[in-house]
Design an enzyme around this catalytic site. Structure first.
Site, short mmCIF file in Angstrom:
data_model
loop_
_atom_site.label_atom_id
_atom_site.label_comp_id
_atom_site.label_asym_id
_atom_site.label_seq_id
_atom_site.Cartn_x
_atom_site.Cartn_y
_atom_site.Cartn_z
N ASP A 92 -6.41 -5.93 -2.42
CA ASP A 92 -5.01 -6.28 -2.62
C ASP A 92 -4.81 -7.32 -3.72
O ASP A 92 -3.75 -7.38 -4.34
CB ASP A 92 -4.38 -6.77 -1.32
CG ASP A 92 -4.19 -5.66 -0.30
OD1 ASP A 92 -4.30 -4.47 -0.67
OD2 ASP A 92 -3.93 -5.98 0.88
N HIS A 99 0.82 -1.21 0.00
CA HIS A 99 0.00 0.00 0.00
C HIS A 99 0.85 1.27 0.00
O HIS A 99 1.95 1.28 0.54
CB HIS A 99 -0.89 0.04 1.25
CG HIS A 99 -1.79 -1.14 1.37
ND1 HIS A 99 -2.15 -1.65 2.59
CD2 HIS A 99 -2.40 -1.92 0.45
CE1 HIS A 99 -2.95 -2.69 2.42
NE2 HIS A 99 -3.11 -2.88 1.12
N LYS A 122 5.45 5.75 7.60
CA LYS A 122 4.90 4.85 8.62
C LYS A 122 6.01 4.32 9.51
O LYS A 122 7.02 3.83 9.03
CB LYS A 122 4.19 3.66 7.97
CG LYS A 122 2.98 4.04 7.15
CD LYS A 122 2.38 2.82 6.47
CE LYS A 122 1.20 3.21 5.61
NZ LYS A 122 0.69 2.05 4.87
N TYR A 151 0.91 0.95 13.57
CA TYR A 151 1.51 1.90 12.65
C TYR A 151 1.24 3.32 13.16
O TYR A 151 0.11 3.65 13.48
CB TYR A 151 0.93 1.92 11.27
CG TYR A 151 0.14 0.85 10.65
CD1 TYR A 151 0.03 0.86 9.26
CD2 TYR A 151 -0.54 -0.13 11.34
CE1 TYR A 151 -0.71 -0.09 8.60
CE2 TYR A 151 -1.27 -1.10 10.68
CZ TYR A 151 -1.35 -1.07 9.31
OH TYR A 151 -2.08 -2.02 8.65
#
Length: 185
Positions: free
Chosen positions: A166, A61, A70, A130
């Site tokens: 995905d 992503h 992140k 995250y």
């Protein structure tokens, strides 16, 4: 804390100093001054936690525009975590690096803006954390195929459990250039 470089400049593994005894352990998961000294001078604006079962693969992503950096870690379990440099014009464009993140090793992985990110759960389950530098923006949400042969990622699973989204992402070579970040030296 120790800062360990990866083959992708900017993407680093952080090993916090862990203090443990018979009662358990303690460590700083984030200290702004120490991270700034390590070259990660970012403001985190969103914190996320996900829990996934063995064999789940999330990614790869990214957001563009409005990229997210992140800082990721595992609170329970084990994951194989991957960053891919997708910045047009970068000397490491299309290269990936992976690291094992576990609740036992306490490692954090800094995935800078302009990189795609994904992970695969290798334990019975994993709880993943995250810290993000930008809010989630559904209009900027994008991804690249987890098993793109050009990326040469050695995932620890050959048939992962994927979301519908995905499972439909394009190969990096098929992403229109305007949908990729630009390298800034």
């Amino acid at each position: 804390m120790k800062v360990l470089p990866t083959p992708l400049p900017g993407a680093v593994v952080i090993e916090p100093q862990v203090f443990g005894d018979a009662r358990g352990f303690f460590y700083e998961s984030y200290n702004e001054a120490k991270y700034r000294e390590a070259g990660i001078d970012r403001r985190f604006v969103q914190s996320n936690v996900s829990r996934s079962a063995r064999g789940v693969l999330r990614g790869l992503h990214y957001q563009w525009p409005n990229p997210q950096g992140k800082l990721v870690s595992v609170l329970e379990g084990e994951v194989y975590d991957v960053a891919v440099d997708i910045r047009r014009g970068s000397p490491t464009f299309g290269r990936a690096t992976g690291v094992m993140l576990t609740a036992a090793n306490h490692r954090h992985f800094w995935v800078p803006e302009g990189f795609a990110h994904g992970f695969c759960v290798v334990s019975e389950f994993a709880t993943f954390s995250y810290q993000c530098t930008a809010l989630y923006d559904p209009k900027a949400d994008a991804g690249i195929r987890w098993n793109d042969a050009a990326l040469a990622i050695d995932w620890p699973v050959s048939a992962p459990l994927l979301s519908d989204k995905d499972g439909k992402t394009p190969l990096l070579a098929d992403v229109p250039p305007e949908r990729l970040p630009v390298f800034e030296a």
